[in-house]
Design a protein around this motif. Structure first.
Motif, PDB file in Angstrom:
ATOM      1  N   SER A   1      -4.874  -2.223  14.963  1.00 48.72           N
ATOM      2  CA  SER A   1      -6.084  -1.916  14.197  1.00 48.72           C
ATOM      3  C   SER A   1      -6.861  -0.830  14.931  1.00 48.72           C
ATOM      4  O   SER A   1      -6.541  -0.489  16.078  1.00 48.72           O
TER       5      SER A   1
ATOM      6  N   VAL B   1     -17.615   0.464  12.896  1.00 48.23           N
ATOM      7  CA  VAL B   1     -16.681  -0.006  11.863  1.00 48.23           C
ATOM      8  C   VAL B   1     -15.491  -0.648  12.563  1.00 48.23           C
ATOM      9  O   VAL B   1     -14.813   0.018  13.357  1.00 48.23           O
TER      10      VAL B   1
ATOM     11  N   ILE C   1     -10.126  -1.666  10.940  1.00 48.10           N
ATOM     12  CA  ILE C   1      -9.458  -0.624  10.161  1.00 48.10           C
ATOM     13  C   ILE C   1      -7.956  -0.797  10.389  1.00 48.10           C
ATOM     14  O   ILE C   1      -7.507  -0.842  11.532  1.00 48.10           O
TER      15      ILE C   1
ATOM     16  N   LEU D   1     -13.785   3.386   2.606  1.00 50.33           N
ATOM     17  CA  LEU D   1     -13.484   2.456   3.685  1.00 50.33           C
ATOM     18  C   LEU D   1     -12.363   1.526   3.224  1.00 50.33           C
ATOM     19  O   LEU D   1     -12.377   1.061   2.082  1.00 50.33           O
TER      20      LEU D   1
ATOM     21  N   ALA E   1     -11.928  -3.249   6.352  1.00 50.72           N
ATOM     22  CA  ALA E   1     -12.889  -2.716   7.320  1.00 50.72           C
ATOM     23  C   ALA E   1     -14.254  -3.381   7.163  1.00 50.72           C
ATOM     24  O   ALA E   1     -14.685  -3.690   6.049  1.00 50.72           O
TER      25      ALA E   1
END
Length: 163
Positions: A47, A68, A71, A89, A93
């Protein structure tokens, strides 16, 4: 090859575009998160985390403008405005609280005087997600990043205005 981060809005060391400046507190920017692209993540990346930080804020501890987490490893870019509610996004996320007190991107907003540095960082992690509460502080995220970091890359933009 090492993890790299770029933006089509600015190059490392350049002035932050007005689109990425805060809208409010005396600033008249677009408050849009910049477009970011990264490549050459290390093997084992599960990630990514993206952050924006101003180490020059007059707080004694800097100022977190964007955080953030979670992801997916298949994502290698975020479009302009992704952190500003404009879409883009990944579904997994999560934007966490910044030093503005809310989640999402908060643009540059330095007090008059010296130029500030705004450092955008992408970090590749060895875990598929950070299991953090929605009100987790940027300091908690930093602790988790340091524990799970495989690699990170940064670009820095400058912004300031006269007294």
């Amino acid at each position: 090859m090492a993890l790299t981060l770029t933006s089509s809005a600015f190059v490392n060391g350049a002035v932050l575009p007005q689109a990425q400046v805060y809208s409010g507190m005396g600033e008249t920017g677009g408050n849009l998160s910049p477009p970011l692209t990264w490549k050459d993540a290390p093997e084992g990346t599960r990630s990514f985390v993206v952050t924006a930080y101003d180490p020059d804020a007059p707080t004694g501890s800097g100022w977190w403008h964007w955080v953030v987490i979670n992801i997916p490893p298949t994502v290698t870019s975020l479009p302009e405005g992704a952190g500003s509610g404009k879409g883009g996004l990944p579904e997994s996320a999560v934007q966490l609280r910044t030093d503005f007190g809310t989640p999402g991107y908060g643009g540059a907003a330095p007090p008059p005087g010296r130029v500030h540095r705004y450092t955008f960082t992408v970090t590749a992690l060895d875990v598929p997600k950070l299991d953090l509460p929605a009100d987790a502080t940027p300091a908690m995220v930093g602790f988790m990043l340091n524990h799970h970091r495989l690699a990170s890359a940064q670009i820095t933009a400058l912004y300031g205005h006269a007294r």
